[in-house]
Write a protein that holds these residues in place. Structure first.
Motif, PDB file in Angstrom:
ATOM      1  N   UNK A 106       0.794  -1.220   0.000  1.00 37.34           N
ATOM      2  CA  UNK A 106       0.000   0.000   0.000  1.00 37.34           C
ATOM      3  C   UNK A 106       0.832   1.279   0.000  1.00 37.34           C
ATOM      4  N   UNK A 107       2.128   1.166   0.221  1.00 32.42           N
ATOM      5  CA  UNK A 107       2.974   2.352   0.274  1.00 32.42           C
ATOM      6  C   UNK A 107       3.866   2.438  -0.961  1.00 32.42           C
ATOM      7  N   UNK A 108       4.190   3.647  -1.400  1.00 31.02           N
ATOM      8  CA  UNK A 108       5.166   3.790  -2.484  1.00 31.02           C
ATOM      9  C   UNK A 108       6.572   3.488  -2.006  1.00 31.02           C
ATOM     10  N   UNK A 109       7.429   3.119  -2.939  1.00 33.50           N
ATOM     11  CA  UNK A 109       8.848   2.938  -2.639  1.00 33.50           C
ATOM     12  C   UNK A 109       9.638   3.281  -3.900  1.00 33.50           C
ATOM     13  N   UNK A 110      10.898   3.664  -3.716  1.00 34.49           N
ATOM     14  CA  UNK A 110      11.708   4.053  -4.870  1.00 34.49           C
ATOM     15  C   UNK A 110      13.179   3.747  -4.632  1.00 34.49           C
ATOM     16  N   UNK A 111      13.929   3.763  -5.742  1.00 33.60           N
ATOM     17  CA  UNK A 111      15.359   3.489  -5.708  1.00 33.60           C
ATOM     18  C   UNK A 111      16.079   4.575  -6.506  1.00 33.60           C
ATOM     19  N   UNK A 112      17.222   5.002  -5.993  1.00 38.34           N
ATOM     20  CA  UNK A 112      18.107   5.881  -6.758  1.00 38.34           C
ATOM     21  C   UNK A 112      18.911   4.994  -7.709  1.00 38.34           C
ATOM     22  N   UNK A 113      18.632   5.144  -9.014  1.00 41.87           N
ATOM     23  CA  UNK A 113      19.267   4.265 -10.014  1.00 41.87           C
ATOM     24  C   UNK A 113      20.267   5.043 -10.869  1.00 41.87           C
ATOM     25  N   UNK A 114      20.701   6.190 -10.370  1.00 39.05           N
ATOM     26  CA  UNK A 114      21.615   7.039 -11.133  1.00 39.05           C
ATOM     27  C   UNK A 114      22.846   6.270 -11.598  1.00 39.05           C
ATOM     28  N   UNK A 115      23.401   5.455 -10.721  1.00 38.42           N
ATOM     29  CA  UNK A 115      24.639   4.732 -11.028  1.00 38.42           C
ATOM     30  C   UNK A 115      24.399   3.348 -11.636  1.00 38.42           C
ATOM     31  N   UNK A 116      23.142   2.961 -11.786  1.00 40.85           N
ATOM     32  CA  UNK A 116      22.839   1.600 -12.236  1.00 40.85           C
ATOM     33  C   UNK A 116      22.344   1.532 -13.679  1.00 40.85           C
TER      34      UNK A 116
END
Length: 936
Positions: A106-116
């Motif tokens: 039910x909650x949003x989630x995110x990842x910093x993918x700048x380096x990936x």
């Protein structure tokens, strides 16, 4: 939030998909970019796999893959991969690398993918969703249920904007505090300037140029996340309080610049309101309110829990029409856009984390519930509709959860001390009636759930825990029926059992809607074989049961609205009608002050065509006031007089109460088909606006036998003599009596199986849904479909075993499709075909314009009555003034009335209306001319 200085790439659409019932995916590295996903299916994102026949009951892991081309222009930016929600447990890989996991659907989630990311090349994104986790009686919808987005930002950006607007009710001013969280993702300090601007619907309220307190010049440390707070005061002339009947909103704009370069700009909306507890009274903006609402299970059978805009808007509109102004709305966090709409329409909401029942998470030392609370508060802080945070539901039995007292106390203190001390913090109890030591003692007010002896149980709770106002966060008796005609609840009896208690200020029915479930409890609470749990006043397709109007009447802000006519209602005769509006009593439920309400009237013919209409502007009406008397002058239609409808219209455009005066007995309905079976027949007929209920008259030689009444479109007549010929006729009933029957139709009773009742059809993208009835011993359903069922070469057949609903896939958008169905109980024992229906798959686009049914005007105000369009998300009214084209956008799905203001007196207008959807606008309805002759 709307942003600029930021790019975004939607990853919504079709992804490749495969179920993994044997848990092979990780071992076989389905996440690897080199893995060949041969034979995988296609699945929509956002979407739920359970809305497809082949995955309707699948619980386990489902794998999603998508290829993404990333441009080289993104280099030097901060790139975030955001999932708004995946149910329930998820793992995410990018180019074979595990980015991380999520364990809340039910909650949003995110990842910093700048380096990936691979810039200037193709990237492989893989998600595995696992819907094995089940919470309570709701369905565990599987999949990537909400949008997926890549956000591309400059290294300096705005992470968070919290607005705390506190009114001074004595001086009519307001303090506005804006708390910012600014991010610097670069490896060097960044000197920036921040400016805040406040606006409302009339334009600028205050900006940094007017008040330097709304400006900030700082140097952000490298790789930092830094909070700042800026504050200003709005004078009396700029303060307009938010209220459920006047949901006035402001916009905050925060802009970050470096020199002449815009780095990031964020806008959001907020309201100014004060909700407080004064002894046993709950006050909104200083005025006592006693309010009613509904619990909402935010899903349906055709869109799952993805909550497209047309679904959540239609549900909220239906609840508002039925008197919802305050509620513990849902057990789980709702998306921002849903709360945006609730802000705009006006419902007071307690927002809750999904912690329910006996659970190991009911532990003061477990960090996960507090993490959920932090996410909940941070994501919903700016919504004026949210009046309180709830730390759990029905976890208070000390025998089931020994650590509950410590958990609730610590969770409430955590919210108040570290997250938000401007709102109520509550806990929902089902044990406070039989536990004098109950965690409800830590709650700012008592929220309580119970399903029997409502008044007595409330008194017990208050006796155990006196001194606080109480709100029935759930109340009800037993399940009702999916059948609209049998969906009856004793609304008046339930409400009367809890009214006139000073400490009890409101209640929220369980539930507004039926919902999908597998829950089995006991005979009165068991879910039907369709998987539809029938607590609601509407079914899973949002068709109104008899219970809907019963609760709409009991939740209405008036106790009674009656009409009395001077003279006979003779066709063509002018009539003066006296309308008496009886206010609620001070301790009634609901009870609140009515401001800016209107009394709308419409005179219709027997076909439902509105021939005359008008409205009266009502004065302020307070609980306990004397009966208000007002008059309307109208003319009985000269030809085919049908009804006079008198409507109480709220300031937000909802028809919250009405009285219907029938001008003659019902005209005869039309029989569409008679299908023999089940030792009798099924009679299908067309309903018409002159009848409230219907009966079937039947017999061998006459029409002397009579069925029960129904609000449905059919009636089954049983216990007839096999192979005997009967005649059948349908008659309507209204408050003047039973009308003339239809022309009799003869049919022969048989003992063959009757086909399923077709309750509902819904167009979708390259597919359509059928909602249908069932019998306990059904095991197979067959659907025939095609452009012409009389042409076998173009007719297709599918078979399904799912009860209550199926999806017919792989049909062309924009092409009308005929279909019919039958059921099988065992080999060679099957029913005949149902009647034939038609549906046009629409690609989720609107097909038709909304007909304008009526136009009423007083001076500078006008009310347009329209017929709402299925799947509409809003309406656009166009007209000309002084040679210029003007438009008014109405953000509503099920608007029956569009309110127009600031017209020019003495001027004629031509109005046209379009329906809006997420994909565009419909054609315009035929223009409707408003002339000076319709003015008062």
């Amino acid at each position: 939030m709307q942003t600029t200085g930021q790019e975004q790439l939607s990853l919504n659409g079709k992804w490749t998909f495969k179920t993994d019932p044997n848990n092979l995916g990780e071992d076989q590295q389905w996440f690897s970019p080199s893995y060949q996903a041969q034979g995988w299916d296609k699945m929509e994102v956002p979407g739920n796999w359970d809305t497809h026949n082949e995955y309707a009951h699948y619980a386990g892991k489902g794998w999603y893959r998508k290829e993404i081309d990333v441009p080289t222009t993104w280099q030097g930016k901060t790139i975030r991969l955001n999932f708004e929600a995946v149910y329930h447990d998820a793992k995410v890989w990018l180019n074979g690398k595990l980015l991380g996991e999520s364990h809340s659907g039910f909650f949003p989630f995110e990842f910093d993918v700048t380096k990936d990311l691979k810039y200037g090349g193709r990237n492989t994104l893989v998600v595995v969703a696992d819907n094995t986790f089940k919470r309570g009686a709701t369905w565990n919808w599987g999949g990537i249920r909400r949008p997926v987005t890549i956000f591309i930002n400059n290294p300096v950006r705005i992470e968070q904007v919290h607005v705390l607007a506190t009114p001074d009710l004595k001086n009519n001013t307001a303090s506005v505090s804006v708390k910012l969280l600014l991010i610097n993702d670069s490896n060097s300090p960044q000197k920036i300037k921040t400016e805040i601007t406040l606006t409302d619907k009339n334009g600028l309220v205050k900006s940094a140029k007017q008040d330097q307190k709304l400006a900030l010049s700082v140097t952000l440390p490298p790789n930092s996340s830094t909070p700042y707070t800026l504050q200003t005061t709005l004078p009396k002339a700029q303060v307009h309080l938010w209220h459920f009947d006047d949901p006035y909103l402001y916009t905050v704009e925060v802009k970050v610049t470096q020199g002449a370069n815009l780095q990031h700009l964020v806008t959001d909306r907020f309201g100014i309101r004060k909700l407080e507890i004064d002894s046993l009274k709950v006050k909104l903006n200083g005025e006592e309110v006693r309010l009613m609402g509904y619990n909402w299970v935010p899903d349906d059978r055709t869109t799952g829990n993805t909550l497209p805009a047309w679904r959540y808007k239609a549900d909220i509109d239906l609840m508002k029409k039925a008197g919802a102004n305050m509620t513990r709305l849902s057990h789980l966090p709702l998306p921002k856009e849903v709360l945006d709409y609730i802000d705009e329409k006006g419902i007071l909401v307690f927002s809750e984390i999904p912690l329910w029942g006996q659970d190991a998470l009911v532990d003061a030392n477990n960090p996960l519930p507090k993490q959920w609370l932090k996410q909940l508060v941070h994501s919903q802080f700016n919504h004026p509709s949210v009046i309180g945070w709830c730390v759990g539901n029905e976890i208070g039995s000390i025998g089931a959860n020994p650590g509950v007292m410590a958990y609730v106390e610590s969770a409430i203190n955590y919210v108040k001390k570290e997250l938000d001390n401007s709102r109520l913090v509550v806990y929902v109890s089902h044990s406070a009636d039989n536990q004098k030591t109950d965690p409800v003692q830590f709650s700012d007010m008592i929220l309580f759930n119970k399903y029997n002896d409502l008044g007595k149980q409330a008194d017990k709770v208050y006796g155990n825990h006196p001194g606080k106002p109480m709100f029935y966060s759930e109340y009800g008796y037993n399940l009702t029926s999916e059948n609209l005609n049998l969906g009856v609840i004793d609304a008046k009896g339930m409400l009367n059992s809890i009214r006139h208690r000073e400490y009890l200020m409101g209640a929220s029915l369980w539930t507004f809607n039926d919902y999908r479930s597998a829950w089995q409890a006991h005979a009165a609470w068991n879910t039907a074989p369709t998987g539809n749990r029938s607590w609601g006043i509407v079914n899973v397709f949002r068709q109104k049961k008899r219970a809907y109007e019963a609760f709409r009447k009991e939740y209405a802000p008036l106790r009674k609205l009656t009409v009395q006519h001077t003279g006979q209602l003779t066709p063509g005769r002018s009539v003066k009608t006296t309308v008496r509006l009886q206010p609620r009593e001070k301790l009634d439920l609901p009870a609140y002050t009515l401001r800016d309400y209107k009394l709308v009237w419409e005179a219709q013919d027997t076909n439902g065509k509105i021939l005359q209409s008008g409205f009266n502007i009502l004065p302020v009406i307070k609980p306990g006031d004397k009966t208000l008397i007002t008059n309307i002058n109208w003319k009985v239609p000269a030809q085919n007089p049908g009804t006079l409808k008198v409507i109480l219209l709220s300031p937000t455009g909802y028809d919250v109460y009405d009285t219907l005066v029938y001008l003659q007995k019902p005209v005869a309905p039309k029989i569409k088909a008679i299908i023999p079976g089940e030792n009798g027949v099924r009679v299908l007929f067309e309903k018409n606006p002159t009848a409230e209920y219907y009966v079937v008259r039947y017999g061998k030689n006459d029409l002397s036998s009579r069925s029960d009444t129904t609000i449905n479109h059919y009636l089954d007549i049983k216990k007839l003599e096999k192979d005997q010929v009967y005649q059948f006729a349908v008659a309507g009933i209204n408050n003047l009596g039973e009308g003339a029957p239809s022309e009799p139709v003869k049919a022969t009773a048989t003992n063959s199986l009757l086909p399923p009742v077709i309750w509902y059809t819904e167009a979708a993208d390259s597919s359509f849904f059928i909602g249908y009835g069932y019998e306990n011993f059904d095991y197979l359903y067959t659907i025939q479909y095609g452009p012409d069922l009389n042409n076998p070469a173009k007719t297709k057949t599918i078979q399904v075993t799912t009860r209550g609903l199926c999806r017919v896939p792989n049909v062309a958008n924009g092409q009308p499709i005929q279909f019919r169905m039958k059921r099988t109980v065992q080999q060679y024992v099957e029913s005949g075909w149902s009647e034939t229906y038609s549906v046009t798959p629409d690609g989720n686009n609107l097909l038709g314009a909304p007909p304008v049914k009526s136009v009423s005007r007083q001076g500078t105000e006008a009310i347009l009555g329209i017929s709402p369009v299925p799947k509409a998300t809003g309406y656009l009214v166009s007209y000309q003034e002084n040679g210029a084209n003007k438009t008014i956008k109405v953000n509503s799905a099920l608007a029956d009335y569009l309110l127009l203001q600031n017209l020019k007196k003495g001027r004629a207008y031509n109005f046209s209306v379009k329906a809006l959807s997420q994909t565009g606008a419909s054609p315009e309805a035929e223009p409707t001319k408003l002339t000076t002759s319709t003015q008062k």
